[in-house]
Design a protein around this motif. Structure first.
Motif, PDB file in Angstrom:
ATOM      1  N   UNK A  12      -8.201   9.681   0.097  1.00  0.00           N
ATOM      2  CA  UNK A  12      -8.338   9.036   1.304  1.00  0.00           C
ATOM      3  C   UNK A  12      -9.732   8.224   1.346  1.00  0.00           C
ATOM      4  N   UNK A  13     -10.845   8.708   1.173  1.00  0.00           N
ATOM      5  CA  UNK A  13     -12.168   8.197   0.979  1.00  0.00           C
ATOM      6  C   UNK A  13     -12.116   7.049   0.006  1.00  0.00           C
ATOM      7  N   UNK A  18     -12.028   1.593  -1.588  1.00  0.00           N
ATOM      8  CA  UNK A  18     -11.505   0.200  -2.031  1.00  0.00           C
ATOM      9  C   UNK A  18     -11.155  -0.669  -1.183  1.00  0.00           C
ATOM     10  N   UNK A  19     -10.888  -0.521   0.003  1.00  0.00           N
ATOM     11  CA  UNK A  19     -10.634  -1.671   1.174  1.00  0.00           C
ATOM     12  C   UNK A  19     -12.032  -2.384   1.214  1.00  0.00           C
ATOM     13  N   UNK A  50      -4.686   3.231   5.726  1.00  0.00           N
ATOM     14  CA  UNK A  50      -3.848   4.456   5.140  1.00  0.00           C
ATOM     15  C   UNK A  50      -5.148   5.507   4.751  1.00  0.00           C
ATOM     16  N   UNK A  51      -6.048   5.039   4.119  1.00  0.00           N
ATOM     17  CA  UNK A  51      -7.025   5.965   3.418  1.00  0.00           C
ATOM     18  C   UNK A  51      -7.562   6.459   4.613  1.00  0.00           C
ATOM     19  N   UNK A  56      -8.833  11.760   7.581  1.00  0.00           N
ATOM     20  CA  UNK A  56      -9.012  12.251   8.569  1.00  0.00           C
ATOM     21  C   UNK A  56      -8.019  13.442   8.900  1.00  0.00           C
ATOM     22  N   UNK A  57      -6.898  13.280   8.404  1.00  0.00           N
ATOM     23  CA  UNK A  57      -5.993  14.332   8.543  1.00  0.00           C
ATOM     24  C   UNK A  57      -6.071  15.598   7.910  1.00  0.00           C
ATOM     25  N   UNK A  58      -6.996  15.185   6.507  1.00  0.00           N
ATOM     26  CA  UNK A  58      -6.974  16.392   5.646  1.00  0.00           C
ATOM     27  C   UNK A  58      -8.619  17.057   5.625  1.00  0.00           C
ATOM     28  N   UNK A  59      -9.476  16.402   6.600  1.00  0.00           N
ATOM     29  CA  UNK A  59     -10.702  16.598   6.619  1.00  0.00           C
ATOM     30  C   UNK A  59     -11.101  18.104   6.992  1.00  0.00           C
TER      31      UNK A  59
END
Length: 482
Positions: A12-13, A18-19, A50-51, A56-59
């Motif tokens: 995600x990071x 990349x963005x 999305x990233x 946030x959902x996996x931190x």
């Protein structure tokens, strides 16, 4: 059950980063006013959103410790997922590729392969060519980090031989990895700047110099011009030869050099062997070419050395009509492409280290046959190569050659002629990127390959980059139960 939250937190990071990087070519196209900036801004918004949500959902599962399963997973998924989001600008804006071609191009960039399906590079918006070079640069740096930190710990293909002292577990690796990453980033960026300055001083346009420098140091091979280095013959080719060689050297040597210790670099047998083999190959091809077809010796040698070092370092730049030089030159090119650059660099293929040890093993076996009672140890740089490392090397080499043959046959069944299929898979699984064969002769790209063949080549590029075994291990239920 395996906790995969740390893996997707990191990915995600990566997508958020990349963005952020997409905003650079977006800004370039916005300044030029070519109408393509919106594609990059949209792709950045999608990737960042999305990233960010994934991170946030996996931190809540984040830990400083990665176990080996998570290392295997992240080294495989990162290339697949980041490549998908990296292809969005190619679909949303110029050159308007479909998913097959866009993903092929993005995977080729991120894996530093250098194969392309785009014709008309000179006419693309500047931001698109800059993004292609950035994909190479991003991939090269990521590969360097993986090669130095993860693969030795994961014991992939004999790479545990290069484990740095103290890197006993991933838990111990990561704290020190941050220090190494900073050193590596500095060296990597410095090489790119030096390469860019050299290209500019020798006559490259600013955009060509920036993009080509990133591709050179990453051994990626994406050029912003259809003619590749045929557009810049002469001194620039010699400069590229030097920087391609530097890009294929073990990255740990540069880190040690920055730390003030140059001795490991001068004593590295991989570096010496790579220089010796590529020079020998270039001289042999030059002698054969001049004897069989005539022509200026210096130009012939320069073109032979440039193309062969581009192939051996798995960069993929081209100069002149080397692909049409005939059987002997192509056989030599095929062999040096199979060898590849040094282990621990962004180069792929078998690697100089593995080939050196395999040669030592064959020589030891021959001596054992002649002297059955003699115990012959296989050594590398004064260190005995243990059985575990040898098993990994033999298995990796066997799998590499077997996959090259099987996938080449499969591509011919999809409608590609035999020569183009063999060299196409050779260029993909070795991350070489060099286009050879009737199907690529007219454009020096893979645009004329059937979509099904492009997907096979995309799969091959990913396999070659994640060291083959790392991907296959993930498919074994026993690995997840262990």
């Amino acid at each position: 059950m395996q906790d995969i939250r740390p893996v997707f937190y990191v990915i995600g990071l990566m997508l958020v980063a990349l963005a952020g990087l997409m905003l650079i070519p977006a800004s370039v196209d916005a300044v030029e006013g070519n109408g393509n900036a919106g594609a990059f801004f949209t792709a950045a918004l999608i990737s960042g959103a999305i990233g960010g949500l994934v991170a946030l959902s996996t931190r809540n599962g984040v830990s400083i410790l990665f176990d080996t399963r998570q290392a295997y997973l992240i080294t495989t998924l990162a290339w697949i997922i980041v490549s998908f989001f990296g292809c969005l600008p190619f679909m949303l804006g110029a050159p308007g590729l479909n998913l097959t071609d866009a993903y092929f191009e993005s995977v080729s960039g991120i894996t530093t392969t250098g194969s392309t399906v785009i014709v008309g590079l000179d006419n693309l918006p500047s931001g698109v060519n800059l993004w292609r070079g950035m994909l190479n640069g991003i991939g090269g740096l990521g590969i360097a980090f993986v090669a130095m930190i993860f693969l030795p710990v994961m014991r992939v293909g004999g790479m545990q031989f290069f484990r740095v002292q103290g890197y006993d577990t991933l838990g111990k690796v990561l704290p020190r990895a941050s220090d190494i990453a900073l050193s590596l980033l500095g060296v990597y960026s410095g090489l790119i700047v030096a390469c860019m300055a050299t290209y500019s001083a020798l006559g490259m346009t600013p955009l060509d110099a920036v993009v080509t420098a990133m591709s050179t140091i990453a051994t990626g091979g994406f050029a912003p011009m259809d003619a590749s280095f045929s557009k810049y013959p002469g001194p620039i080719e010699y400069a590229a030869i030097l920087f391609m060689f530097l890009g294929a050297m073990p990255y740990i040597r540069f880190v040690q050099l920055v730390a003030g210790d140059a001795r490991p670099l001068w004593r590295d047998s991989q570096v010496r062997s790579m220089a010796r083999w590529i020079l020998t190959a270039a001289v042999l091809v030059t002698i054969w070419r001049v004897w069989a077809h005539g022509g200026p010796v210096e130009e012939t040698f320069r073109r032979a050395l440039f193309n062969l070092i581009s192939i051996m370092t798995t960069t993929g730049f081209g100069s002149g009509d080397f692909g049409t030089w005939g059987g002997f030159a192509l056989v030599v090119a095929f062999v040096v492409g199979m060898i590849g650059g040094c282990s621990g660099s962004s180069s792929a293929a078998l690697s100089v280290f593995r080939v050196q040890v395999i040669i030592q093993a064959l020589w030891a076996q021959a001596r054992q046959i002649s002297s059955p009672r003699q115990v012959i140890a296989i050594k590398y740089d004064g260190r005995t190569v243990d059985d575990e490392t040898m098993d990994g090397l033999i298995f990796y080499t066997t799998a590499y050659i077997l996959l090259l043959g099987v996938l080449s046959v499969f591509v011919t069944l999809l409608g590609v002629d035999g020569e183009s299929a063999l060299f196409g898979v050779w260029a993909s699984i070795g991350n070489i990127g060099y286009a050879i064969g009737p199907a690529t002769a007219s454009t020096a790209t893979f645009v004329d390959f059937p979509d099904s063949a492009k997907w096979v080549m995309t799969f091959s590029m990913l396999l070659g980059r994640v060291a083959l075994l790392a991907a296959f291990v993930l498919l074994m239920p026993r690995f997840w139960r262990a």
